[in-house]
Design an enzyme around this catalytic site. Structure first.
Site, mmCIF file in Angstrom:
data_model
loop_
_atom_site.group_PDB
_atom_site.id
_atom_site.type_symbol
_atom_site.label_atom_id
_atom_site.label_comp_id
_atom_site.label_asym_id
_atom_site.label_seq_id
_atom_site.Cartn_x
_atom_site.Cartn_y
_atom_site.Cartn_z
ATOM 1 N N GLY A 77 -8.108 9.409 9.894
ATOM 2 C CA GLY A 77 -8.360 9.462 11.329
ATOM 3 C C GLY A 77 -9.453 10.412 11.763
ATOM 4 O O GLY A 77 -9.682 10.594 12.954
ATOM 5 N N LYS A 88 0.850 -1.189 0.000
ATOM 6 C CA LYS A 88 0.000 0.000 0.000
ATOM 7 C C LYS A 88 0.886 1.239 0.000
ATOM 8 O O LYS A 88 1.720 1.416 0.886
ATOM 9 C CB LYS A 88 -0.924 0.028 1.216
ATOM 10 C CG LYS A 88 -1.858 1.242 1.192
ATOM 11 C CD LYS A 88 -2.416 1.586 2.540
ATOM 12 C CE LYS A 88 -3.062 2.965 2.484
ATOM 13 N NZ LYS A 88 -3.463 3.448 3.802
ATOM 14 N N ASN A 119 -8.785 1.903 10.087
ATOM 15 C CA ASN A 119 -7.994 1.591 11.264
ATOM 16 C C ASN A 119 -8.573 2.288 12.501
ATOM 17 O O ASN A 119 -9.058 1.648 13.430
ATOM 18 C CB ASN A 119 -6.529 2.006 11.063
ATOM 19 C CG ASN A 119 -5.659 1.598 12.231
ATOM 20 O OD1 ASN A 119 -5.210 0.465 12.312
ATOM 21 N ND2 ASN A 119 -5.427 2.513 13.166
ATOM 22 N N THR A 120 -8.561 3.629 12.483
ATOM 23 C CA THR A 120 -8.965 4.390 13.662
ATOM 24 C C THR A 120 -10.402 4.097 14.083
ATOM 25 O O THR A 120 -10.703 4.038 15.286
ATOM 26 C CB THR A 120 -8.803 5.895 13.398
ATOM 27 O OG1 THR A 120 -7.468 6.142 12.939
ATOM 28 C CG2 THR A 120 -9.050 6.707 14.651
ATOM 29 N N ALA A 125 -9.607 5.702 4.484
ATOM 30 C CA ALA A 125 -9.548 6.858 5.385
ATOM 31 C C ALA A 125 -10.886 7.576 5.515
ATOM 32 O O ALA A 125 -11.611 7.769 4.536
ATOM 33 C CB ALA A 125 -8.494 7.874 4.944
ATOM 34 N N GLY A 126 -11.207 7.942 6.756
ATOM 35 C CA GLY A 126 -12.373 8.766 7.030
ATOM 36 C C GLY A 126 -13.574 8.032 7.583
ATOM 37 O O GLY A 126 -14.512 8.655 8.073
#
Length: 335
Positions: free
Chosen positions: A239, A178, A287-288, A265-266
Site C-alpha cells: 500500500g 495466495k 490493488n491500492t 506490493a508497492g
C-alpha cells in the site's frame, strides 16, 4: 562540354562518373538502381524539385548529392502470443488485481474489466449474518469467468493462514491460493519463518500456494523448494506506492527461480509495473495503486498497458549500456 565519346563527367555523392550527355537526373537515378520518387537531389548546391527530375539534364562538371532516409535496422520480426503458466493453468494477462479499497463492487468490476486481468485476489471474511442479502463480490465479478485467488491478508501466523485457506477451499473449491503471513501491522512485512511453515503445511494438504515474501533470493528459493508454485516478492511495503526499491534482488530472484515470479506490493504508478516486467518478472499484482487512484478505471487501463509494454521490452532485449555516446544515424554517407 561533352567528351568526344558523347559523355560528360559528373560527381555523384563524392564519386566521379562518366555518363551519357543529355541524361536526365531521373534517368541517372534509375541507372543507379534508385527510385526517383524516393530520393532527394542537390545539383551544384541547389535542391532540384522532385517534380522536375525527369526534365533536368546533367551537364559536364555537375556535382550531385543524392540522399534518402536510412534507419537503424531492417530486421522486422513478429510478436508471437505470450502466455504464462502457474500450477498448470495458463493465462494471457500478466496483471493480477485485488478487490479491496474500491468505493463499491461496481467500480471494482469496471476496473477489473479495464485491466484485462484474468486473476483477482479475494479476501476471506465472515458473512454478514445480520444482512444476508447484502451485495457480494460474486454478484459483480463472476468466478466462472475470472480466476479467484483467495488470499490470507491480515493473517499473522501460519495457523491463521492455513485455517483461512481451508475455509476458502471449502467455500469455492480453490487449491490455487495466495499465501501471506505478516510479521507486524506497522510494516506489513512478511514473517518468513511463519510463511515457510504455512507453505509446507498447505503443500502437504494439496494446495498450490503463490507466496508473498521478502525480496530475498535465498528465502525465495527456500519457498520454491517447499513447494510454492509462484514466488511473489514485495517491491515496497504493501500500500505504499513507492515502486520497486531493490531492482537487484528482484532480478536475482527471477534469475534463480524455477517457478513464476510476480512483484507483489508497492506499485504506485504505471512505470513501476513496467520496471517489474523489464526485470523479467512473470507478472505484477497490485490493488491500492488502482483502487486509490483518482480514476481507478483509467489507472487500471494504464497498468494493463504498462505490464504489456514492460514484457515486450524484456522479450526484445534492451540495448547494452555504454559509457559514451554512439550516433543513431550512420556517419557514412554524410553530405
Amino acid at each position: 562540354m561533352p567528351h568526344s565519346d558523347g559523355t560528360v563527367t559528373i560527381t555523384v555523392n563524392g564519386e566521379h562518373r562518366r555518363v551519357a550527355a543529355g541524361l536526365s537526373i531521373a534517368a541517372l537515378a534509375e541507372q543507379l538502381g534508385l527510385v526517383p520518387e524516393k530520393v532527394a537531389v542537390e545539383r551544384n548546391l541547389e535542391v532540384v524539385p522532385r517534380s522536375t527530375l525527369a526534365q533536368v539534364t546533367v551537364e559536364d562538371g555537375d556535382e550531385l548529392e543524392i540522399v534518402h532516409f536510412v534507419g537503424g535496422g531492417d530486421h522486422a520480426g513478429t510478436v508471437d502470443a505470450d502466455t504464462w503458466t502457474v500450477a498448470g493453468r495458463t493465462f494471457r494477462s500478466r496483471l493480477i488485481v485485488g478487490t479491496g479499497k474500491y468505493k463499491d463492487f461496481a467500480q471494482n468490476a469496471a476496473a477489473l474489466e479495464a485491466s484485462g486481468a484474468e486473476i483477482v485476489t479475494v479476501a476471506v471474511r465472515r458473512v454478514n449474518v445480520s444482512d444476508p442479502n447484502a451485495p457480494m463480490l460474486t454478484d459483480f465479478i463472476d468466478p466462472t469467468r475470472v480466476t479467484y485467488l483467495p488470499n490470507t491478508a491480515g493473517c499473522f501466523t501460519a495457523d491463521e493462514a492455513v485455517r483461512t485457506l481451508r475455509l476458502a477451499r471449502e467455500a469455492g473449491g480453490w487449491n490455487l491460493v495466495k499465501l501471506e503471513v505478516l510479521g507486524e501491522a506497522r510494516t506489513l512485512y512478511p514473517d518468513m519463518r511463519e510463511t515457510l511453515k504455512a507453505t509446507e503445511t498447505l503443500v502437504r494438504e494439496g494446495f498450490e500456494p503463490m507466496v508473498y515474501c521478502v525480496d530475498d533470493p535465498i528465502a525465495a528459493k527456500q519457498l520454491e523448494e517447499a513447494g510454492a508454485v509462484a514466488i511473489m516478492p514485495l517491491g515496497a511495503p504493501i500500500g505504499s506506492g513507492l515502486g520497486i526499491q531493490n531492482r537487484v534482488t528482484i532480478r536475482l530472484i527471477v534469475e534463480g527461480a524455477g517457478v513464476p515470479v510476480l512483484v507483489d506490493a508497492g506499485v504506485g504508478q504505471a512505470s513501476d509495473a513496467a520496471v517489474a516486467m523489464e526485470l523479467g518478472c512473470d507478472g505484477v499484482l497490485m490493488n491500492t495503486a488502482i483502487a486509490e487512484a483518482k480514476n481507478p478505471v483509467m489507472m487500471a487501463a494504464a497498468m494493463k498497458a504498462a505490464v504489456e509494454a514492460g514484457r515486450l521490452s524484456y522479450r526484445a532485449g534492451r540495448m547494452g549500456k555504454r559509457r559514451y555516446a554512439d550516433p543513431s544515424s550512420p556517419l557514412s554517407g554524410l553530405i
